[in-house]
Write an enzyme that holds these catalytic residues in place. Structure first.
Site, PDB file in Angstrom:
ATOM      1  N   HIS A 207       0.742  -1.223   0.020  1.00 16.42           N
ATOM      2  CA  HIS A 207      -0.217   0.034   0.156  1.00 16.42           C
ATOM      3  C   HIS A 207       0.753   1.328  -0.062  1.00 16.42           C
ATOM      4  CE1 HIS A 207      -2.340   3.294   1.701  1.00 16.42           C
ATOM      5  NE2 HIS A 207      -3.249   2.753   1.133  1.00 16.42           N
ATOM      6  N   GLU A 235       2.710  11.246  -1.144  1.00 14.08           N
ATOM      7  CA  GLU A 235       1.607  12.061  -1.733  1.00 14.08           C
ATOM      8  C   GLU A 235       1.624  13.377  -1.139  1.00 14.08           C
ATOM      9  OE1 GLU A 235      -1.908   9.834  -1.373  1.00 14.08           O
ATOM     10  OE2 GLU A 235      -3.228  11.547  -2.390  1.00 14.08           O
ATOM     11  N   HIS A 269       1.389   8.510  -7.332  1.00 12.25           N
ATOM     12  CA  HIS A 269       1.732  10.072  -6.948  1.00 12.25           C
ATOM     13  C   HIS A 269       3.190  10.535  -7.036  1.00 12.25           C
ATOM     14  CE1 HIS A 269      -2.354   9.730  -5.613  1.00 12.25           C
ATOM     15  NE2 HIS A 269      -2.212   8.882  -4.750  1.00 12.25           N
ATOM     16  N   ASP A 320      -7.802   7.411  -9.478  1.00  8.99           N
ATOM     17  CA  ASP A 320      -7.582   7.299  -7.986  1.00  8.99           C
ATOM     18  C   ASP A 320      -9.017   7.264  -7.175  1.00  8.99           C
ATOM     19  OD1 ASP A 320      -6.566   7.213  -5.556  1.00  8.99           O
ATOM     20  OD2 ASP A 320      -5.330   9.158  -5.566  1.00  8.99           O
TER      21      ASP A 320
END
Ligand SMILES: [Zn+2]
Length: 451
Positions: A207, A235, A269, A320
């Site tokens: 993740h 991000e 990102h 996203d």
């Protein structure tokens, strides 16, 4: 011969061609012939471009679009988003997730994406207990892909911790958590689930560096078996600060130093990077998965895409959070965010190609790489074709790259006419052919989730 399509013009791997006939057999492109007249039995029309891979989606978040735009108490601008996310996690069962996902996938097809890379982390039931069938929700995502017709790259997500340094997961993360053995079983189940789906691929997604320990990250790439490996990274600035506090290195810097990042990898990102970091990503041949609309909606920041692209860096486009779904809208946001930052025009264009053409070419190549597949309007490829509705005034008098520029920058939303996925027309006159049924099912699901 299953189908014959004809277009005024088509964007082929070596550039634009006029009067193009494409034959389709068993879902794949059988021949591409330029400079031929239209025959009465040919379908198609307008200008054809290759179907695009959406490199990053959490389809269920589509249900929250437009519901998270208020500020909460004490200046917490994530408050409404988090509240709604928790409500969804309390109430969204397999039926609701499947219904929301199927409509989101249909909307992706309407928006010009013919493949979705679903970054899928809802593994447990609302109480945080693993479903009896560990791949219950993965199966629902595969079913949603089949219902919509979109090609699927399924990325089961490994999520085990609440923060850097293997912190104990929080209650709000109970639906995401797996251990390594359970995750290996899940990856195997995802391969079986998609084995009979045309053009499907499976990879793995650690993740983020917050949710995965260094020890776990050393093991996970092996489970991809050569398939794509995607990870959220850098991000927001808080993630950079936390990573520095934990390791002394920035997130992308740490990843390049400790993980076998190469062309199989897609860094989602990568917003907050130094020049050394983005040059490092480019040198490894990895793809950066840019999600311009979501990054703008969440106020993440702006990735230095223009400089990165000039250095040979590869990128793909993802939707996203799916707050809005559309390829043209994503590419426009990407270009405009660069212009606003650099105070210049046409910053993604190069000497040979206009802005729209350069954006499209890069996103197509990076998308195919990040999805673990090939692509493009060429013999042998899946017949994933998007036609632009050049009857619209926005395209009047345009040809070549100006068609793409007019689509991205001048045309209204809905300028896609038809979309064929594996040779089957799934969108006509801009609308998914099963939209009414998929919408009705999704409305019923929203009644449960938002009650
Ligand atoms: Zn994401």
């Amino acid at each position: 011969m299953d189908l014959t399509l004809w277009f005024d013009a088509a964007l082929l791997p070596d550039g634009w061609a006029r009067d193009v006939r494409i034959t389709v057999s068993h879902g794949r492109i059988g021949s591409v012939t330029a400079g031929v007249g239209r025959s009465p039995t040919d379908a198609g029309g307008g200008v054809a471009v290759p179907g695009m891979t959406n490199v990053h989606s959490h389809a269920f978040q589509r249900a929250m679009a437009g519901l998270t735009e208020a500020r909460g108490p004490s200046n917490d601008d994530f408050w409404t988003w988090r509240e709604l996310m928790y409500r969804f996690l309390d109430r969204g069962g397999p039926d609701e997730i499947e219904a929301i996902t199927a409509l989101a996938f249909a909307e992706m097809l309407e928006g010009g994406f013919t493949r979705v890379t679903e970054f899928h982390y809802l593994h447990n039931d609302p109480k945080g207990v693993a479903y009896a069938d560990r791949s219950e929700i993965s199966g629902r995502i595969a079913a949603a892909a089949q219902a919509s017709g979109i090609a699927l790259t399924l990325l089961p997500v490994f999520y085990a911790h609440a923060g850097f340094g293997a912190q104990t997961p929080a209650q709000g993360q109970r639906r995401f958590i797996t251990d390594l053995d359970g995750f290996a079983d899940l990856v195997g189940a995802c391969r079986r689930l998609t084995a009979n789906m045309p053009d499907a691929s499976v990879g793995v997604a650690p993740h983020s560096l917050r949710a995965v320990s260094a020890e776990e990250l050393a093991i996970l790439p092996g489970l991809a078996q050569g398939g794509p490996i995607h990870i959220h990274v850098a991000e927001q600035t808080k993630e950079v600060e936390d990573c520095l506090a934990w390791s002394g290195a920035r997130p992308v810097e740490w990843l390049l130093d400790h993980a076998p990042v190469d062309a199989r990898w897609c860094l989602i990102h990568a917003t907050h990077v130094t020049e050394t970091e983005w040059r490092g990503v480019a040198a490894r041949g990895a793809v950066v998965g840019l999600c311009p609309i979501t990054e703008a909606n969440l106020g993440d920041g702006v990735f230095p895409a223009a400089a990165y692209m000039r250095a040979g860096g590869r990128f793909g486009i993802g939707t996203d959070s799916n707050v809005q779904i559309g390829l043209a809208e994503e590419l426009r946001m990407l270009e405009y965010s660069q212009r606003l930052t650099l105070r210049g025009r046409a910053v993604m264009a190069d000497a040979q190609r206009s802005t729209g053409r350069a954006l499209f070419d890069h996103a197509l190549a990076g998308g195919a790489q990040a999805g673990g597949v090939a692509g493009g309007l060429a013999v042998g490829q899946a017949a994933d074709i998007v036609s632009l509705d050049t009857r619209r005034f926005a395209f009047a008098g345009r040809s070549g790259d100006a068609v793409l520029d007019s689509w991205l920058f001048g045309a209204p939303t809905g300028s896609i006419a038809s979309v064929w996925r594996a040779g089957r027309e799934v969108v006509r006159e801009g609308r998914h052919l099963d939209r009414d049924a998929l919408e009705a099912r999704c409305r019923a699901a929203l009644k449960v989730v938002l009650a």
